[in-house]
Design a protein around this motif. Structure first.
Motif, PDB file in Angstrom:
ATOM      1  N   GLU A 141      39.592  14.676  37.268  1.00 17.38           N
ATOM      2  CA  GLU A 141      39.198  14.681  35.863  1.00 17.38           C
ATOM      3  C   GLU A 141      38.629  16.054  35.519  1.00 17.38           C
ATOM      4  N   ASP A 142      38.883  16.507  34.317  1.00 21.60           N
ATOM      5  CA  ASP A 142      38.440  17.829  33.915  1.00 21.60           C
ATOM      6  C   ASP A 142      37.230  17.702  32.980  1.00 21.60           C
ATOM      7  N   ASP A 143      36.128  18.411  33.358  1.00 19.21           N
ATOM      8  CA  ASP A 143      34.909  18.408  32.540  1.00 19.21           C
ATOM      9  C   ASP A 143      34.955  19.480  31.458  1.00 19.21           C
ATOM     10  N   LEU A 174      35.445  15.769  39.502  1.00 17.62           N
ATOM     11  CA  LEU A 174      36.305  16.878  39.914  1.00 17.62           C
ATOM     12  C   LEU A 174      37.235  16.449  41.042  1.00 17.62           C
TER      13      LEU A 174
END
Length: 83
Positions: free
Chosen positions: A77-79, A73
């Protein structure tokens, strides 16, 4: 008590005394209240640790998986799965 602006300018000291006594003091412009004089009360600040034991929290929040998710995060980066 409601006073107009001109009165308030000339009687500020007595208006403050009235507010200290607990009287509601309204200042009006053209008969419409626009301000209120109230006694000052310092903000109440809780001492450090005042919430200790009062707010429940999970003790298992720290794990390698959680640490990696937080790092991703912070890296931007997007989970979340794409919708």
């Amino acid at each position: 008590m409601q006073v107009n602006m001109l009165e308030a300018k000339s009687q500020l000291s007595s208006l403050i005394v009235a507010a200290e006594r607990g009287e509601e003091v309204l200042i009006a412009r053209n008969g419409k209240p626009i301000a209120r004089i109230v006694p000052y009360s310092p903000p109440r600040v809780k001492s450090p640790g005042a919430w200790k034991g009062l707010a429940p929290y999970s003790t298992d929040w720290r794990s390698p998986e959680t640490d990696q998710a937080v790092e991703r995060l912070f890296a931007g980066e997007d989970d979340a799965p794409a919708a």
